[in-house]
Design a protein around this motif. Structure first.
Motif, mmCIF file in Angstrom:
data_model
loop_
_atom_site.group_PDB
_atom_site.id
_atom_site.type_symbol
_atom_site.label_atom_id
_atom_site.label_comp_id
_atom_site.label_asym_id
_atom_site.label_seq_id
_atom_site.Cartn_x
_atom_site.Cartn_y
_atom_site.Cartn_z
ATOM 1 N N TYR A 57 71.696 12.552 6.443
ATOM 2 C CA TYR A 57 72.618 13.333 7.275
ATOM 3 C C TYR A 57 73.772 12.435 7.697
ATOM 4 O O TYR A 57 73.586 11.238 7.917
ATOM 5 C CB TYR A 57 71.887 13.847 8.524
ATOM 6 N N GLU A 62 76.873 22.666 8.644
ATOM 7 C CA GLU A 62 75.465 22.275 8.775
ATOM 8 C C GLU A 62 74.604 23.521 8.946
ATOM 9 O O GLU A 62 75.005 24.449 9.641
ATOM 10 C CB GLU A 62 75.279 21.404 10.028
ATOM 11 N N MET A 105 71.503 18.410 14.560
ATOM 12 C CA MET A 105 70.490 17.780 13.715
ATOM 13 C C MET A 105 69.497 16.982 14.553
ATOM 14 O O MET A 105 68.290 17.082 14.352
ATOM 15 C CB MET A 105 71.168 16.882 12.676
#
Lengths: 287, 287
Positions: B141, A144, B155
């Motif tokens: 995601y 990520e 995130m």
């Protein structure tokens, strides 16, 4: 780290003994794995390629919406002060910036980021690894926020056990056969025509990677672009790059040899050139 | 957390004041974001659905190759002891297990995992949020190792700023329009025929989710399976579930209303049933 009782670290504004370098459990690294870092070598008191590492550190912070609590000049001064106090022959300094202490354990408090610097003695990779090359496996995964050097190594650490079981040296990440990087290193191949190629998507832009690209472009064709698993088996050579390993030949992927199955001449020439660059850099700084 | 000076925490084998709950910077949560946790409510000294949370905690640890340094019975005892000492009316306990202190900052040392328990006063969601419902956005995601409750919220935390800018309440993750979960909550829709549906792939299996599925199956058709963004706009109702919010109606996605744009009757009936279940559970344990 616990075995280095005389070392100093920097924690949230203060230089303290490494044995007393602690963060409160409300820190967002502990609560939510939220943080970035950088890592560079220090030769005696000279940090190597420190400007490149500081560039990347501030960029990682920006990508993760973290404010570095020191100016670049002040951070550089802390690095030098720590290196002077610890006075190690060869070491690595890690600069770590986390989301900081958070009352609710989730929301970052502006201005509360935790800046931590740790310095530890460093042993460079053994010559045998350069002479023999390393054997690797592929694994489907993409990091990520790959351009930021985040502290998220969930996948890399989960794969340690598989490496131990198989006796292999590292894991190369790919997505649908397009490779990106190792958990802690960049990847290069040398094609049959001596073109030096490294992935440019979904990778952390390593400092050694950058220097090797510059050095390679003086003597070989160079490409930053897609590399597939098939490209690797068809390549003449392959190698990885990182701060502690410099360039390390990769001679086998998923049980199949790469090129001759031995370290290649382009790899070794680039390694020699990189070591010269290091020496020149340390020499220049020293003057 | 710093504002709760009288609370106790449990850190690596000892009950200590929360203000002194620290981990050394060599801990793999700080170095590599490596850890798992669980979180449950405590009413006075009664942990709610604690057996379900312990099941999940040990399963997360297994998935992340972490050994819990206490037996389940001993961990349960620590939970009760902490609850007795802190003596809060309504609180949450977080059990956190990290990769532990690591000499090289990367490789877990067997038996060195750090177990930490933190207890904090809890304010449940406001009635206004239940009455009005919340407005959400979608974001592409998928969480890594979604079945494990890892500490990786990179995130979710990066998206806080966007939520603040837009005034929206939460972010629903999807991959190519197939939704999974919120950063900290599960997601349900109610179809026009009153079927209650929740995603089953790439989600953390929430304890509230599990209880709501059980309760829903007594009165409605229930499905665990794919939910697309389009399914949501065609649904009659939608809601999220988690430990601190119970069931919360979701009335808008990406600027478009869901159903009537108001909390739905199935959602509110399930919320009432869940609150009854909670009361029954607390009553039974109390006897």
């Amino acid at each position: 780290m616990a075995s280095s009782p005389d070392l100093y670290a920097f924690v949230r504004g203060e230089i303290v003994p490494l044995t007393r370098a602690y963060l409160h459990v409300s820190d967002l690294a502990i609560q939510r794995g939220y943080g970035i870092f950088d890592y560079f070598r220090v030769h005696e008191t000279q940090p190597l390629f420190v400007e490149d590492h500081l560039d990347r550190f501030y960029e990682s912070a920006r990508l993760m919406q973290l404010a570095v609590p020191l100016t670049r000049a002040a951070l550089h001064e802390v690095i030098l002060e720590l290196a002077r106090r610890n006075d190690l022959a060869l070491s690595g300094i890690k600069i770590l910036l986390t989301g900081g202490y958070s009352p609710d354990g989730y929301t970052p408090t502006p201005g509360e980021a935790s800046l931590v610097l740790i310095q530890q003695p460093l042993t460079m990779v053994e010559q045998a690894a350069v002479d023999c090359g390393i054997r690797i496996m592929s694994h489907e995964y993409v990091r990520e926020v790959a351009q930021a050097k985040t502290i998220n190594y969930t996948m890399g650490i989960r794969l340690i056990q598989r490496l131990q079981e198989t006796g292999l040296d590292d894991v190369l990440y790919h997505q649908q056969s397009v490779v990106s990087e190792f958990p802690r290193s960049n990847f290069f191949i040398v094609r049959q025509d001596n073109t030096v190629v490294t992935p440019a998507e979904n990778v952390l832009f390593g400092i050694t990677r950058k220097k090797v690209l510059q050095l390679a472009s003086r003597r070989y064709p160079v490409e930053e672009g897609p590399v597939t698993l098939m490209d690797i088996w068809q390549a003449k050579e392959a190698f990885l790059t990182n701060t502690t390993k410099r360039l390390l030949p990769v001679v086998e992927l998923d049980g199949k040899p790469i090129g001759t199955g031995k370290p290649g001449e382009v790899t070794l020439a680039l390694l020699a050139a990189f070591q010269e660059l290091e020496q020149a850099e340390l020499h220049v700084v020293r003057l």
